[in-house]
Write a protein that holds these residues in place. Sequence first.
Motif, PDB file in Angstrom:
ATOM      1  N   ASP A   1       0.925  -1.061   0.133  1.00 33.79           N
ATOM      2  CA  ASP A   1      -0.003  -0.054  -0.139  1.00 33.79           C
ATOM      3  C   ASP A   1       0.883   1.227   0.071  1.00 33.79           C
ATOM      4  N   PHE A   2       1.040   1.953  -1.131  1.00 36.06           N
ATOM      5  CA  PHE A   2       2.050   3.094  -1.138  1.00 36.06           C
ATOM      6  C   PHE A   2       1.774   4.236  -0.438  1.00 36.06           C
ATOM      7  N   ASP A   3       0.275   4.317  -0.249  1.00 36.49           N
ATOM      8  CA  ASP A   3       0.016   5.630   0.608  1.00 36.49           C
ATOM      9  C   ASP A   3       0.446   5.475   1.925  1.00 36.49           C
ATOM     10  N   GLU A   4       0.253   4.265   2.601  1.00 36.67           N
ATOM     11  CA  GLU A   4       0.423   3.872   4.078  1.00 36.67           C
ATOM     12  C   GLU A   4       1.909   3.218   4.343  1.00 36.67           C
ATOM     13  N   ARG A   5       2.480   2.817   3.189  1.00 31.54           N
ATOM     14  CA  ARG A   5       3.767   2.015   3.024  1.00 31.54           C
ATOM     15  C   ARG A   5       3.856   0.972   4.015  1.00 31.54           C
ATOM     16  N   ARG A   6       2.891   0.069   3.669  1.00 33.15           N
ATOM     17  CA  ARG A   6       2.880  -1.004   4.557  1.00 33.15           C
ATOM     18  C   ARG A   6       2.391  -2.276   3.541  1.00 33.15           C
ATOM     19  N   LEU A   7       3.076  -3.361   4.085  1.00 31.70           N
ATOM     20  CA  LEU A   7       2.623  -4.515   3.202  1.00 31.70           C
ATOM     21  C   LEU A   7       1.568  -4.995   3.282  1.00 31.70           C
TER      22      LEU A   7
ATOM     23  N   VAL B   1      -4.118   1.025  -9.083  1.00 30.06           N
ATOM     24  CA  VAL B   1      -4.994   1.733  -8.153  1.00 30.06           C
ATOM     25  C   VAL B   1      -6.299   0.702  -8.175  1.00 30.06           C
ATOM     26  N   LEU B   2      -6.507   0.195  -6.656  1.00 24.13           N
ATOM     27  CA  LEU B   2      -7.578  -0.555  -6.259  1.00 24.13           C
ATOM     28  C   LEU B   2      -8.395   0.201  -5.363  1.00 24.13           C
ATOM     29  N   GLY B   3      -9.790   0.349  -5.534  1.00 24.67           N
ATOM     30  CA  GLY B   3     -10.378   0.850  -4.676  1.00 24.67           C
ATOM     31  C   GLY B   3      -9.990   2.070  -3.972  1.00 24.67           C
ATOM     32  N   GLY B   4      -9.380   2.951  -5.079  1.00 34.35           N
ATOM     33  CA  GLY B   4      -8.873   4.323  -4.354  1.00 34.35           C
ATOM     34  C   GLY B   4      -7.622   4.425  -3.846  1.00 34.35           C
ATOM     35  N   ARG B   5      -6.912   3.361  -3.689  1.00 36.98           N
ATOM     36  CA  ARG B   5      -5.772   3.102  -3.128  1.00 36.98           C
ATOM     37  C   ARG B   5      -4.558   2.655  -4.033  1.00 36.98           C
ATOM     38  N   THR B   6      -3.381   3.152  -4.058  1.00 36.71           N
ATOM     39  CA  THR B   6      -2.556   2.906  -4.628  1.00 36.71           C
ATOM     40  C   THR B   6      -1.403   1.579  -4.120  1.00 36.71           C
TER      41      THR B   6
END
Length: 321
Positions: free
Chosen positions: A138-144, A174-179
């Motif tokens: 999850d690029f926005d949260e920097r988490r696996l 982009v899936l469900g608004g998340r990158t």
Amino acid sequence: MKTFSRLPKRALVLSGGGGRGAYHIGVLTYLESIGWKPEIIVGTSIGAVNGAALGSGLSVADLRERWLDLETADVQKMRADDVYIDNLVRRGDHVFDTTPLMATLTGRSKKWADRPWLNLSRLNGKASPYEVWITAVDFDERRLVYFGNRYGEGLTAEKIVASCSIPLWYEPTVLGGRTYVDGGTIANTPFRKAVELGATEIVVVLMAPWPGRPVRSWETKPLAMVDDELLAIPQRLWSIFEPSLDMLLTEIVWKDYRLFRAEQELGRYADVSLHFVAPDRPLPVGLMTVYRREHHIRLFRQAEADARALLDGRLGVPSRS
């Protein structure tokens, strides 16, 4: 009176590595030859592709046949005007377009129409032979994050492409608004997920030499670049970057392994056995982003030989007495 031994819960972990993913096939060929079959497959990037294909019901022979026909154009494309003006100058986030990969996986291209790599209804249904987990970041949260075929909404082609979205090289997904970007940026070899899922016998496939194992040199000619000089520029840049990436990814899994071993020494995971298969020499630079039949055949052979050398006699064999 017959007694039945408790069989281990088995998992196969497939690391990322682009065109090196043909190495997985050689290991799978060996495992099939000794009758070892996992219940769980965990994969990152090209490991996610191979794992999802197996979970879709493809046999090892089916997957091998597809790899023999897989070419770079089936995975990525780049128009000269598109690269420098649109992708890099305007967007600044990637070089290559993975539209061909999506078409290959789903059978939407003419070449793969009769033999898609994925059967999503089977992959996400009761008929799937494996529990399959893939990684992405999850690029926005920097988490696996993990996506599973028996969890939530299941696996989709988009989630599998997300696992392959190498930053700067391929477009983020982009899936469900998340990158999302390639899971390998945090966990290229996610064996810890298999441990968390209760696996007790885990085969981990790496595509770079494992620290501590003697490494032989492999003198090889540089891989041929694409004919178009403009398109060859980013390939040359990647070839310079690839050895450093190899060392970084190997160091990440090596630290994770040492932490796991420390936990075992403290009494945790006492019943878990990890078995690593990796080449005993660095693979030629460029294999990550070049897909060619001759390279795949060489990787098939090397991986099967490596698996035999490293796993013979070390894996539990199903037995009843």
